[in-house]
Design a protein around this motif. Sequence first.
Motif, mmCIF file in Angstrom:
data_model
loop_
_atom_site.group_PDB
_atom_site.id
_atom_site.type_symbol
_atom_site.label_atom_id
_atom_site.label_comp_id
_atom_site.label_asym_id
_atom_site.label_seq_id
_atom_site.Cartn_x
_atom_site.Cartn_y
_atom_site.Cartn_z
ATOM 1 N N PRO A 148 28.724 -33.729 -65.888
ATOM 2 C CA PRO A 148 28.179 -35.088 -65.865
ATOM 3 C C PRO A 148 29.195 -36.129 -65.414
ATOM 4 C CG PRO A 148 27.645 -33.965 -67.921
ATOM 5 C CD PRO A 148 28.665 -33.133 -67.227
ATOM 6 N N ALA A 149 30.478 -35.941 -65.746
ATOM 7 C CA ALA A 149 31.499 -36.919 -65.379
ATOM 8 C C ALA A 149 31.639 -37.034 -63.859
ATOM 9 C CB ALA A 149 32.832 -36.544 -66.008
ATOM 10 N N LYS A 150 31.536 -35.914 -63.174
ATOM 11 C CA LYS A 150 31.647 -35.920 -61.709
ATOM 12 C C LYS A 150 30.282 -35.894 -61.018
ATOM 13 C CE LYS A 150 36.095 -33.488 -61.559
ATOM 14 N NZ LYS A 150 36.798 -32.281 -61.038
ATOM 15 N N ALA A 151 29.223 -35.725 -61.816
ATOM 16 C CA ALA A 151 27.866 -35.590 -61.276
ATOM 17 C C ALA A 151 27.790 -34.436 -60.289
ATOM 18 C CB ALA A 151 27.404 -36.889 -60.614
ATOM 19 N N GLU A 152 28.403 -33.304 -60.658
ATOM 20 C CA GLU A 152 28.461 -32.151 -59.776
ATOM 21 C C GLU A 152 27.836 -30.917 -60.425
ATOM 22 O OE1 GLU A 152 32.534 -33.124 -57.205
ATOM 23 O OE2 GLU A 152 32.573 -31.604 -58.789
ATOM 24 N N LEU A 153 27.087 -30.187 -59.618
ATOM 25 C CA LEU A 153 26.517 -28.905 -60.026
ATOM 26 C C LEU A 153 27.263 -27.807 -59.277
ATOM 27 C CD1 LEU A 153 24.294 -27.205 -61.449
ATOM 28 C CD2 LEU A 153 22.866 -27.581 -59.420
ATOM 29 N N GLY A 154 27.837 -26.869 -60.013
ATOM 30 C CA GLY A 154 28.621 -25.814 -59.387
ATOM 31 C C GLY A 154 27.995 -24.451 -59.556
ATOM 32 N N SER A 155 28.229 -23.581 -58.571
ATOM 33 C CA SER A 155 27.806 -22.191 -58.616
ATOM 34 C C SER A 155 28.986 -21.347 -58.162
ATOM 35 C CB SER A 155 26.607 -21.963 -57.691
ATOM 36 O OG SER A 155 26.150 -20.619 -57.754
ATOM 37 N N VAL A 173 27.365 -37.989 -48.241
ATOM 38 C CA VAL A 173 26.278 -37.644 -49.142
ATOM 39 C C VAL A 173 26.241 -38.664 -50.270
ATOM 40 C CG1 VAL A 173 25.391 -35.921 -50.747
ATOM 41 C CG2 VAL A 173 26.490 -35.194 -48.619
ATOM 42 N N THR A 174 25.146 -39.370 -50.385
ATOM 43 C CA THR A 174 24.984 -40.359 -51.456
ATOM 44 C C THR A 174 24.443 -39.662 -52.703
ATOM 45 O OG1 THR A 174 24.526 -42.112 -49.854
ATOM 46 C CG2 THR A 174 23.866 -42.500 -52.131
ATOM 47 N N PHE A 175 25.114 -39.885 -53.838
ATOM 48 C CA PHE A 175 24.664 -39.224 -55.062
ATOM 49 C C PHE A 175 24.354 -40.245 -56.150
ATOM 50 C CE2 PHE A 175 29.216 -39.668 -55.712
ATOM 51 C CZ PHE A 175 29.356 -39.948 -57.059
ATOM 52 N N VAL A 176 23.530 -39.807 -57.092
ATOM 53 C CA VAL A 176 23.097 -40.644 -58.217
ATOM 54 C C VAL A 176 23.895 -40.245 -59.452
ATOM 55 C CG1 VAL A 176 21.160 -41.270 -59.704
ATOM 56 C CG2 VAL A 176 20.784 -40.856 -57.251
ATOM 57 N N ARG A 177 24.475 -41.221 -60.115
ATOM 58 C CA ARG A 177 25.194 -40.922 -61.353
ATOM 59 C C ARG A 177 24.191 -40.644 -62.475
ATOM 60 N NH1 ARG A 177 30.478 -41.815 -60.667
ATOM 61 N NH2 ARG A 177 31.198 -43.365 -59.162
ATOM 62 N N GLY A 205 17.029 -41.577 -63.577
ATOM 63 C CA GLY A 205 15.715 -41.857 -63.006
ATOM 64 C C GLY A 205 14.597 -41.110 -63.696
ATOM 65 N N GLY A 206 14.794 -40.746 -64.958
ATOM 66 C CA GLY A 206 13.755 -40.042 -65.700
ATOM 67 C C GLY A 206 13.654 -38.565 -65.371
ATOM 68 N N LYS A 207 14.633 -38.017 -64.666
ATOM 69 C CA LYS A 207 14.593 -36.603 -64.288
ATOM 70 C C LYS A 207 15.636 -35.804 -65.054
ATOM 71 C CE LYS A 207 12.886 -37.702 -59.674
ATOM 72 N NZ LYS A 207 13.091 -37.620 -58.206
ATOM 73 N N THR A 208 15.317 -34.540 -65.283
ATOM 74 C CA THR A 208 16.177 -33.645 -66.057
ATOM 75 C C THR A 208 16.414 -32.355 -65.289
ATOM 76 O OG1 THR A 208 15.434 -34.500 -68.209
ATOM 77 C CG2 THR A 208 16.300 -32.255 -68.171
ATOM 78 N N LEU A 209 17.643 -31.885 -65.314
ATOM 79 C CA LEU A 209 17.981 -30.579 -64.741
ATOM 80 C C LEU A 209 17.907 -29.537 -65.848
ATOM 81 C CD1 LEU A 209 19.235 -28.593 -62.642
ATOM 82 C CD2 LEU A 209 21.485 -29.389 -63.431
ATOM 83 N N ALA A 210 17.169 -28.461 -65.621
ATOM 84 C CA ALA A 210 17.078 -27.357 -66.570
ATOM 85 C C ALA A 210 17.486 -26.073 -65.858
ATOM 86 C CB ALA A 210 15.663 -27.224 -67.118
ATOM 87 N N ALA A 250 19.956 -28.026 -70.482
ATOM 88 C CA ALA A 250 19.314 -29.158 -69.813
ATOM 89 C C ALA A 250 20.223 -30.382 -69.845
ATOM 90 C CB ALA A 250 17.975 -29.476 -70.480
ATOM 91 N N TRP A 251 20.208 -31.145 -68.756
ATOM 92 C CA TRP A 251 21.016 -32.367 -68.645
ATOM 93 C C TRP A 251 20.209 -33.455 -67.943
ATOM 94 C CZ3 TRP A 251 22.806 -27.527 -67.309
ATOM 95 C CH2 TRP A 251 23.870 -27.029 -68.067
ATOM 96 N N ALA A 252 20.464 -34.690 -68.300
ATOM 97 C CA ALA A 252 19.817 -35.822 -67.651
ATOM 98 C C ALA A 252 20.405 -36.035 -66.264
ATOM 99 C CB ALA A 252 19.985 -37.081 -68.502
#
Length: 334
Positions: A275-282, A173-177, A220-225, A215-217
């Motif tokens: 943000p350090a790992k670029a991971e979203l957890g649930s 899985v390729t991810f964006v920092r 690529g100009g996108k934000t997670l809310a 909210a976090w950046a």
Amino acid sequence: MLILALLAAAQAASPSEVKSFGDWAAACDNLRFCEAASLMADENLDNVPQIAITREAGPTGALAIEISPDAEYRGGWRIEVDGKTVLSGGVSGPSVVIIGLQANQLADAMLKGHTLVLRGGDKVLSQASLKGLSATLRYFDAGQGRAGTTAALVAKGARPPGAVPAAPPAPRVTFVRPTGKPAAISAALRAAMGKQSDCDAVYAGSEGDLPKTEAWALGGGKTLALIPCGSGAYNFSSVPFVIENGKAVVARFDQVPGWTEAEGIATLVNADWDPAKAELGSYMKGRGIGDCGSSETYVWDGAMFRLVEARAMGECRGSNNWLRTWKAEAVPAR
């Protein structure tokens, strides 16, 4: 044969299920890594068994048995099965880990017994019922293609270990920092997200302001809310949106989070963005002590969130070891 191959591919494309066998729970993930956890034989929480058995995939897949004492302990130990000492040694860390030939020796003894006890002197450090262990390890054999080989734990046969299939490669899985700053969320945009997700209706009639939107950046100009969407005693739900150019859409996932209702909007529980790992957890707990539930970890690929790990424990019977049901390799985009 083609139909069977397609069915196998479809099954491999999503997290596996946790199975229960007597006083044990087990899972084999998409990499054929198998893991089992001991469960309470009754509701006595004063002595909760914490025994984990793992086996790697492939012809030479390593077996390991880890036994965790109920309380911190340092010193000599012995493992008994039905009152007979099988192994002994000294505790130098938080748990006793048995590997190599000794792990196979202990597994054989456990398969023939009813109860395992870890002792430090005359003190019982941990104990567990072995009811269902044979079916659990037979499940390992089947999930890893060992049945009928000398490498099997239960379903032994004459075929050599080389007949066991190799571990499949992990999905990449390729991810964006994440870069940049999160977009400002106007009152109108916040209201639109609350209406689209129907989350604001959860708080209708409540006094005070709505819970804070985090909210976090993403880059690529996108934000997670994360839009708050209700809470209980130990679970806090939220719906994830991606904001770009002042517009918000519900975030997309390649594997929908486990708390999401059928045909519903993706919902996270106790969500956390690292943000350090670029991971979203649930992380959804089935009850307050955290001995059952499910968790997912995702990375952002620029268009959607991609699952890199999933864990679950369906039995609320004392185990703090949630079993791995999915694993992918996260690779940073160049």
